[in-house]
Scaffold this active site. Sequence first.
Site, PDB file in Angstrom:
ATOM      1  N   CYS A 250       0.829  -1.207   0.000  1.00 12.23           N
ATOM      2  CA  CYS A 250       0.000   0.000   0.000  1.00 12.23           C
ATOM      3  C   CYS A 250       0.871   1.269   0.000  1.00 12.23           C
ATOM      4  CB  CYS A 250      -0.972  -0.036   1.175  1.00 12.23           C
ATOM      5  SG  CYS A 250      -2.350   1.103   0.991  1.00 12.23           S
ATOM      6  N   HIS A 335      -3.879  -5.092  -0.063  1.00  6.28           N
ATOM      7  CA  HIS A 335      -3.488  -5.649   1.243  1.00  6.28           C
ATOM      8  C   HIS A 335      -3.499  -7.173   1.216  1.00  6.28           C
ATOM      9  CE1 HIS A 335      -3.396  -1.963   3.750  1.00  6.28           C
ATOM     10  NE2 HIS A 335      -4.226  -1.505   2.829  1.00  6.28           N
ATOM     11  N   GLU A 337      -2.495  -9.110   3.408  1.00  6.38           N
ATOM     12  CA  GLU A 337      -2.796  -9.628   4.743  1.00  6.38           C
ATOM     13  C   GLU A 337      -4.285  -9.610   5.055  1.00  6.38           C
ATOM     14  OE1 GLU A 337      -2.914  -5.264   5.320  1.00  6.38           O
ATOM     15  OE2 GLU A 337      -1.692  -6.630   4.132  1.00  6.38           O
TER      16      GLU A 337
END
Length: 361
Positions: A250, A335, A337
């Site tokens: 990001c 993202h 994650e």
Amino acid sequence: MGEKALLVLEDGVVFKGEFFGASSEVFGEVVFSTGMTGYQEALTDPSYRGQILTMTYPLAGNYGINSEDFESNEIQVRGLLVSGACEFPSNHRAEKTLGTFLKDYKIPGLQGIDTRALTRKLRKHGTMRGKICREGIDTEKVAEELRKTPYPDNEDLLPEVSRNNEEIYEADGNLKVTLIDCGAKENIIRCLVKRGVTVRVVPARTGAEDILKEADGVMISNGPGDPSKASYVIDTVKSLFGEIPLFGICLGHQIIGLAAGAKAYKLKFGHRGLNHGVKELETGRVHITTQNHGYSIDEKSLEKTGFEVTHVNLNDGSVEGMRHKDLPIFSVQYHPEGCPGPRDNEYLFDKFVEAMNAKKK
């Protein structure tokens, strides 16, 4: 019924609602997220610093708030706008309501907002400055003041979200990563630790020599605002090129791009949600991704930087990933994650581990 409240936008348009959470007035950049779930993770995501978040899904708070799903140690948004807030959540993990959660951190929330109309407006005109106000104020005067007020991302927001001191998260493996904390989500750390990687999280202003200390790789985290304002991180990352494997997420992706000599620009209304399609150019595979950003790297500016585009956004064609042609450096705008959102993209952490192992050999 709660106390009547207003959202005033910089162009003078007013949306009516009522307070839930704290009954306070705040200014911020009004943005929207298309996620149907994950409001707790979104509220605690440091990338939302300085913003008033609109949830497009009409129901919020249905499964409550728990003590496990934090992505930082506090609520990061300045305000929350929803169509309806649930006062009686139903979930075995729920410990409190969304409204109580907001009150705990003195963050105002407005329910009863026409979030559909607001989202359509932001899509058409772009993100806007706005203020959550009590009913009865002079809305024209508020709008005039908003037009004179700089956007929150006009300044460097990293000092508000980065750790002040380093923290170490031990793991069983033999790899060590230094994570530059630009507002890192907690699940980035969890994804590395569960792969046997010890993570040393350092403040954003940490120098290159300290960052490289006992590190097999360096990650540059997500974070809020305009990447160009974090010039000190850009300079540090530039000095790390060629020294060690690098992975950016990001804001970290944008910082790597700027360090390479590329340019970033502000998107009209950003990408925020859990279901954004991203195409991996090498395989043609489409990934469903979690996103939360308002800036993007200009693809044309990557020419002659040594980087090539690896992923593109299927909605607007913007750059979603890149890698260096010769050095072990790669990054993604989304993202991997998750939290909230799909976990399909965690394979990128495996790719980072592979790059560090290859470097060690």
